[in-house]
Design a protein around this motif. Structure first.
Motif, PDB file in Angstrom:
ATOM      1  N   UNK A 126       0.817  -1.222   0.000  1.00 31.91           N
ATOM      2  CA  UNK A 126       0.000   0.000   0.000  1.00 31.91           C
ATOM      3  C   UNK A 126       0.846   1.264   0.000  1.00 31.91           C
ATOM      4  N   UNK A 127       2.173   1.134   0.074  1.00 27.45           N
ATOM      5  CA  UNK A 127       3.056   2.297   0.018  1.00 27.45           C
ATOM      6  C   UNK A 127       3.363   2.932   1.353  1.00 27.45           C
ATOM      7  N   UNK A 128       2.859   2.366   2.432  1.00 26.69           N
ATOM      8  CA  UNK A 128       3.093   2.967   3.738  1.00 26.69           C
ATOM      9  C   UNK A 128       4.524   2.764   4.223  1.00 26.69           C
ATOM     10  N   UNK A 129       5.121   1.643   3.916  1.00 29.46           N
ATOM     11  CA  UNK A 129       6.524   1.444   4.293  1.00 29.46           C
ATOM     12  C   UNK A 129       7.401   2.485   3.620  1.00 29.46           C
ATOM     13  N   UNK A 130       7.137   2.750   2.369  1.00 30.29           N
ATOM     14  CA  UNK A 130       7.931   3.735   1.645  1.00 30.29           C
ATOM     15  C   UNK A 130       7.743   5.144   2.149  1.00 30.29           C
ATOM     16  N   UNK A 131       6.534   5.452   2.644  1.00 30.67           N
ATOM     17  CA  UNK A 131       6.302   6.804   3.147  1.00 30.67           C
ATOM     18  C   UNK A 131       7.173   7.080   4.363  1.00 30.67           C
ATOM     19  N   UNK A 132       7.228   6.128   5.280  1.00 33.54           N
ATOM     20  CA  UNK A 132       7.944   6.349   6.533  1.00 33.54           C
ATOM     21  C   UNK A 132       9.400   5.873   6.492  1.00 33.54           C
ATOM     22  N   UNK A 133       9.683   4.953   5.570  1.00 28.43           N
ATOM     23  CA  UNK A 133      11.046   4.433   5.421  1.00 28.43           C
ATOM     24  C   UNK A 133      11.390   4.459   3.925  1.00 28.43           C
ATOM     25  N   UNK A 134      11.991   5.527   3.432  1.00 32.89           N
ATOM     26  CA  UNK A 134      12.259   5.631   1.995  1.00 32.89           C
ATOM     27  C   UNK A 134      13.049   4.454   1.432  1.00 32.89           C
ATOM     28  N   UNK A 135      13.850   3.803   2.262  1.00 32.70           N
ATOM     29  CA  UNK A 135      14.623   2.662   1.759  1.00 32.70           C
ATOM     30  C   UNK A 135      13.736   1.468   1.422  1.00 32.70           C
ATOM     31  N   UNK A 136      12.477   1.512   1.886  1.00 28.10           N
ATOM     32  CA  UNK A 136      11.538   0.439   1.578  1.00 28.10           C
ATOM     33  C   UNK A 136      10.434   0.942   0.650  1.00 28.10           C
ATOM     34  N   UNK A 137      10.791   1.814  -0.269  1.00 28.03           N
ATOM     35  CA  UNK A 137       9.816   2.379  -1.189  1.00 28.03           C
ATOM     36  C   UNK A 137       9.205   1.286  -2.069  1.00 28.03           C
ATOM     37  N   UNK A 138       8.078   1.605  -2.677  1.00 33.49           N
ATOM     38  CA  UNK A 138       7.389   0.607  -3.503  1.00 33.49           C
ATOM     39  C   UNK A 138       8.050   0.541  -4.877  1.00 33.49           C
ATOM     40  N   UNK A 139       9.294   0.108  -4.863  1.00 28.95           N
ATOM     41  CA  UNK A 139      10.116  -0.060  -6.059  1.00 28.95           C
ATOM     42  C   UNK A 139      10.823  -1.403  -5.968  1.00 28.95           C
ATOM     43  N   UNK A 140      11.512  -1.746  -7.008  1.00 31.31           N
ATOM     44  CA  UNK A 140      12.251  -3.014  -7.015  1.00 31.31           C
ATOM     45  C   UNK A 140      13.329  -2.998  -5.932  1.00 31.31           C
ATOM     46  N   UNK A 141      14.024  -1.896  -5.816  1.00 29.87           N
ATOM     47  CA  UNK A 141      15.053  -1.778  -4.783  1.00 29.87           C
ATOM     48  C   UNK A 141      14.435  -1.781  -3.383  1.00 29.87           C
ATOM     49  N   UNK A 142      13.294  -1.113  -3.260  1.00 31.21           N
ATOM     50  CA  UNK A 142      12.633  -1.057  -1.950  1.00 31.21           C
ATOM     51  C   UNK A 142      12.208  -2.424  -1.462  1.00 31.21           C
ATOM     52  N   UNK A 143      11.654  -3.244  -2.366  1.00 33.24           N
ATOM     53  CA  UNK A 143      11.245  -4.589  -1.952  1.00 33.24           C
ATOM     54  C   UNK A 143      12.461  -5.456  -1.663  1.00 33.24           C
ATOM     55  N   UNK A 144      13.506  -5.287  -2.455  1.00 37.24           N
ATOM     56  CA  UNK A 144      14.748  -6.014  -2.175  1.00 37.24           C
ATOM     57  C   UNK A 144      15.247  -5.687  -0.769  1.00 37.24           C
ATOM     58  N   UNK A 145      15.222  -4.419  -0.420  1.00 36.48           N
ATOM     59  CA  UNK A 145      15.687  -4.016   0.912  1.00 36.48           C
ATOM     60  C   UNK A 145      14.811  -4.596   2.012  1.00 36.48           C
ATOM     61  N   UNK A 146      13.499  -4.536   1.826  1.00 35.52           N
ATOM     62  CA  UNK A 146      12.596  -5.035   2.861  1.00 35.52           C
ATOM     63  C   UNK A 146      12.786  -6.530   3.086  1.00 35.52           C
ATOM     64  N   UNK A 147      12.836  -7.275   2.009  1.00 31.91           N
ATOM     65  CA  UNK A 147      12.949  -8.730   2.136  1.00 31.91           C
ATOM     66  C   UNK A 147      14.304  -9.131   2.714  1.00 31.91           C
ATOM     67  N   UNK A 148      15.354  -8.525   2.245  1.00 33.09           N
ATOM     68  CA  UNK A 148      16.690  -8.961   2.667  1.00 33.09           C
ATOM     69  C   UNK A 148      17.074  -8.441   4.044  1.00 33.09           C
ATOM     70  N   UNK A 149      16.458  -7.337   4.483  1.00 31.32           N
ATOM     71  CA  UNK A 149      16.815  -6.770   5.790  1.00 31.32           C
ATOM     72  C   UNK A 149      15.917  -7.250   6.923  1.00 31.32           C
ATOM     73  N   UNK A 150      14.833  -7.943   6.568  1.00 41.61           N
ATOM     74  CA  UNK A 150      13.924  -8.402   7.611  1.00 41.61           C
ATOM     75  C   UNK A 150      14.628  -9.359   8.571  1.00 41.61           C
ATOM     76  N   UNK A 151      14.465  -9.102   9.844  1.00 39.99           N
ATOM     77  CA  UNK A 151      14.998  -9.961  10.912  1.00 39.99           C
ATOM     78  C   UNK A 151      16.508 -10.135  10.835  1.00 39.99           C
ATOM     79  N   UNK A 152      17.189  -9.110  10.335  1.00 38.43           N
ATOM     80  CA  UNK A 152      18.645  -9.070  10.433  1.00 38.43           C
ATOM     81  C   UNK A 152      19.001  -7.765  11.134  1.00 38.43           C
ATOM     82  N   UNK A 153      20.225  -7.658  11.585  1.00 36.84           N
ATOM     83  CA  UNK A 153      20.652  -6.482  12.313  1.00 36.84           C
ATOM     84  C   UNK A 153      20.394  -5.213  11.497  1.00 36.84           C
ATOM     85  N   UNK A 154      19.685  -4.278  12.102  1.00 36.57           N
ATOM     86  CA  UNK A 154      19.382  -3.017  11.440  1.00 36.57           C
ATOM     87  C   UNK A 154      18.102  -3.025  10.637  1.00 36.57           C
ATOM     88  N   UNK A 155      17.448  -4.173  10.541  1.00 37.24           N
ATOM     89  CA  UNK A 155      16.221  -4.264   9.768  1.00 37.24           C
ATOM     90  C   UNK A 155      15.005  -4.427  10.654  1.00 37.24           C
TER      91      UNK A 155
END
Length: 821
Positions: A126-155
């Motif tokens: 819905x774009x809410x992650x991207x609004x508050x966390x630009x690194x998780x924008x609704x883009x290819x890079x944003x989804x890559x960041x969200x998936x790869x950073x989940x449950x790791x240090x800093x994510x």
């Protein structure tokens, strides 16, 4: 009749003779027919979110499956909880659909807190992650960041917390989601909270009581909760109680609670089933609210509850290594634990992810397709991750001028009686933004003046239904805490008065809330909220009539252990100081405020002006009780707590008689945090200021309301700590008299005087000369006092006379009044 369809939208209260086939009481309506477009969009959203959620648990690369998976694509540590995710996503998709169709404001409160992958996936779509966390924008890079950073240090962590847009509930300890939801809708007539309660969470005591929460919701003034019981049958490694209950049993349970239950369990047509159930729930809510707001409220309205059965780990692997996964406890966390090392597990992971058809869900640029996002509300302010009530809700309140409620110095009054009048005005001035949550103790705690202009909000009897009321009284500390959390996190101000001994019941709830607050401060987009405000009274010092079980000041230590920027502990010594403190706490933001005070009549030591200055400083020398105004003392006596301070002042009075040569400085501490070592707390006194008040080298004795280790921990690091002694509650008590409680815990005036004589003798030879005889005198007084108490069942006459110092009344105060409760 078996299978009877209830077509009345709001049945009358249940008959006393429930028929054998109680399934007739469950609402059974025709399923809503969804358009092909809407149905396809719901399915597409769900597939996309499930794909993202599963990928978040496993993948460190190749997040769109643009090639076959390799071991290098899998995270070295597989963390997360899959089992609850499909159900959470199913509900999220239909809430989106409901919001868009009816232009609603809905908050989604998730009881299964470890379902973060589900919620984060939906928020990304819905774009809410991207609004508050630009690194998780609704883009290819944003989804890559969200998936790869989940449950790791800093994510993002594996549980829902303050970093999760739209969240108002910490997903750690289970049991509180439902109470938080009811608190959130109070005084927000247009708000709906959809609360999903997992069948594991439903086993907790707090949840069991919170089902009664709607009985404290007046539909004229407040919004509504749609509870959704997610029955997937399993916890971490065992079946759930609800999962082992058939529909007849669950219908009986929830109709007994007063709800209308409706089951959603048709997996072949789940969207039509859930969609029609959501529409039904909304229509029931609107009917109840319309009746109440038109002046014809329904007596004992039966609110809707949805009981949703889906398999745990639905749409995930069916079997792994010969063991059932979907529909079993094995899907709770990570279904394919060896995906990093076992070729078969890796193959199964790829097949699982491909089963969602990611090539049909995401465009070439990595963004979701139109079919996926078409059910999402178009307006950002309506999206559940961006609803203002969830992240920047504070509206502020008008706090009355407390000095208008002040009392003359030298009077004897109850701190709580005076504060009750102040709170009465506060409630009048803030008719929709302040509430009191109390476990049936307001009258006992002498705060009943609040009822001068309001009442108890209880919607389940003929005398209080539709009467509103700013006070919620329920004999469940868990519900009071949960209601207050929901109310505070959606922008308002709450107050929780309680018996001191039983506030510790919600210790871990308060800590969970404080953790949420800590993380909220660490993200830039969450606004300030009102503080959690506790009044702790009926303290151990005056619980001698109820006995040992009612004597426990442990909640002080619980607050002290919080982060310094959140913890505030106040022990005002009299009514004027308590008024000043209460006004400050109601105005404050982002704190956990604990105020400890007496409900019994006690002397007012400070005038309004003196109390104002004293509370601003947090501690001060009480010149009226000190020798020569506190100049050049031999010993410093410190009182922390109302009754405890009274004993210190009485000790100073006694010492003038026994040892006139002893130079005494009396100090009162009202803000406990000023004692912390310099730099450990924002309120901590500097070393120079500490020495100015307590001296740099003289003997100091603390008479403290709580447990001694708490105070010693605060003082640790202060210079020459060997000169400090502490007496406090020693876990001694019974059914006895108020003064005997002081004697057995060594906090009486006699014990304070003994410490003063022994300490002062080290600096004053005149005191040293008479030390032995004076100590003998004091011990004799203790013996005689106890003999009198045992013989007469009361304290000696004059025990509670106001100390005979200039500026205070010298008349007899009479015996301390004992209160039942």
């Amino acid at each position: 009749m078996p299978g009877e369809v209830i077509d009345r939208p709001n049945p009358e209260p249940l008959p006393s003779n429930i028929p054998d086939d109680v399934l007739s009481l469950a609402v059974k309506l025709d399923k809503t027919t969804l358009s092909d477009k809407d149905n396809a969009s719901l399915v597409a959203f769900r597939k996309a979110a499930c794909y993202i959620a599963a990928a978040m648990i496993f993948l460190r690369d190749n997040v769109y499956l643009e090639r076959d998976l390799t071991f290098d694509d899998v995270k070295p540590r597989l963390l997360g909880h899959w089992g609850t995710c499909p159900g959470l996503i199913l509900v999220y998709s239909h809430l989106n659909y409901l919001i868009k169709k009816h232009d609603l404001d809905i908050i989604y409160v998730v009881g299964p807190g470890h379902g973060a992958p589900a919620i984060l996936a939906a928020l990304w779509l819905e774009g809410s992650m991207g609004k508050f966390f630009p690194e998780y924008s609704r883009t290819k890079e944003g989804l890559h960041n969200l998936i790869t950073k989940f449950s790791v240090t800093g994510g993002p962590p594996s549980h829902i917390n303050a970093e999760t847009p739209g969240a108002i509930h910490e997903g750690g300890e289970l049991g509180y989601a439902l109470a938080v939801s009811f608190g959130a809708v109070m005084d927000k007539p247009d708000l709906i909270v959809a609360c999903i309660v997992g069948d594991g969470e439903a086993e907790t005591g707090p949840t069991a009581t919170a089902w009664h929460g709607y009985k404290y919701i007046d539909p004229k003034e407040s919004g509504a909760v749609i509870p959704i019981v997610h029955v997937n049958g399993f916890k971490i490694s065992e079946r759930t109680i609800y999962g082992c209950m058939d529909n007849k049993e669950l219908t009986t349970l929830f109709t007994g609670y007063g709800y209308q239950p409706r089951f959603v369990e048709d997996l072949k047509d789940i969207d039509a089933d859930l969609g029609s159930s959501m529409e039904w729930a909304l229509s029931e809510i609107k009917k109840i609210q319309k009746a109440a707001r038109s002046g014809k409220p329904i007596m004992k309205p039966r609110w809707p509850v949805i009981i949703m059965r889906t398999p745990k780990g639905w749409s995930g692997p069916k079997k792994v290594d010969g063991e059932f996964i979907e529909g079993s406890f094995r899907s709770h966390q990570v279904p394919l634990m060896k995906a990093k090392s076992d070729p078969n597990h890796l193959k199964d992971l790829q097949a699982w992810l491909k089963s969602y058809g990611p090539e049909h869900l995401f465009k070439e640029d990595g963004t979701p397709t139109e079919e996926v996002v078409s059910i999402i509300p178009e307006s950002d302010r309506k999206k559940m991750g961006q609803l203002k009530e969830t992240y920047d809700p504070y509206v502020g309140i008008k706090v009355p001028q407390w000095s208008k409620f002040g009392v003359p110095k030298g009077d004897e009054v109850s701190c709580m009686t005076v504060c009750g009048k102040f709170l009465d005005q506060t409630l009048q001035d803030n008719p929709t933004t302040v509430r009191i949550f109390s476990p049936d103790e307001l009258v006992s705690n002498k705060l009943d003046a609040v009822f001068n202009h309001t009442g108890r909000n209880f919607q389940w009897d003929e005398f209080s239904t539709a009467q509103g009321g700013r006070v919620i009284e329920i004999l469940s500390e868990h519900c009071c805490q949960g209601f207050m959390q929901g109310y505070t996190l959606t922008g308002r101000v709450g107050l929780f008065p309680s018996y001191e001994a039983f506030l510790s019941i919600i210790h871990t709830m308060m800590v969970q809330y404080a953790k949420f607050g800590k993380m909220a401060k660490e993200v830039s987009w969450r606004g300030a909220i009102g503080s959690l405000n506790y009044i702790e009274t009926s303290t151990w010092t005056r619980q001698e009539h109820n006995g040992f079980s009612h004597q426990n000041p442990a909640f002080i230590g619980a607050v002290l252990n919080l982060k310094p920027d959140a913890a505030r502990v106040y022990l005002p010594p009299d009514a004027n100081c308590f008024l000043s403190t209460l006004a400050h706490c109601l105005r404050s933001k982002n704190y956990v405020n604990l105020m400890v005070g007496s409900k019994a009549p006690s002397p007012v030591f400070l005038s309004v002006e003196e109390a104002d200055a004293h509370c601003r400083a947090g501690a001060s020398v009480w010149k009226f009780a000190s020798t020569d105004g506190g100049l050049e003392p031999d010993v410093v006596l410190v009182g922390i707590g109302a009754e405890i301070t009274f004993e210190v002042v009485k000790a100073a009075e006694l010492l003038r008689e026994l040892a006139p040569a002893l130079r005494v400085r009396v100090v009162n501490v009202t803000d406990l945090m000023v004692l912390g070592t310099e730099g450990t707390h924002p309120h901590a006194l500097t070393s120079n200021d500490f020495n100015a008040m307590f001296t740099a080298d003289k003997y100091i004795h603390f008479n403290y309301h709580g447990y001694a280790p708490e105070l010693k921990g605060l003082l640790f690091g202060r210079p020459q700590s060997e000169r400090i002694t502490v007496e406090s509650y020693r876990e001694e008590g019974s059914t006895t008299t108020p003064f005997d409680m002081m004697l057995v815990n060594r906090t009486s005036r006699y014990h304070v005087a003994e410490y003063a004589l022994r300490g002062g003798a080290k600096f004053n030879q005149k005191v040293e000369v008479d030390l032995v005889s004076n100590i003998a005198d004091i011990k004799h007084r203790v013996v005689k006092t106890r003999e009198y108490i045992l013989a007469n069942g009361k304290d000696p006459e004059g025990t509670y006379d106001t100390p005979a110092f200039e500026g205070l009344k010298k008349g007899k105060g009479g015996e301390q009044v004992l209160y039942e409760g």
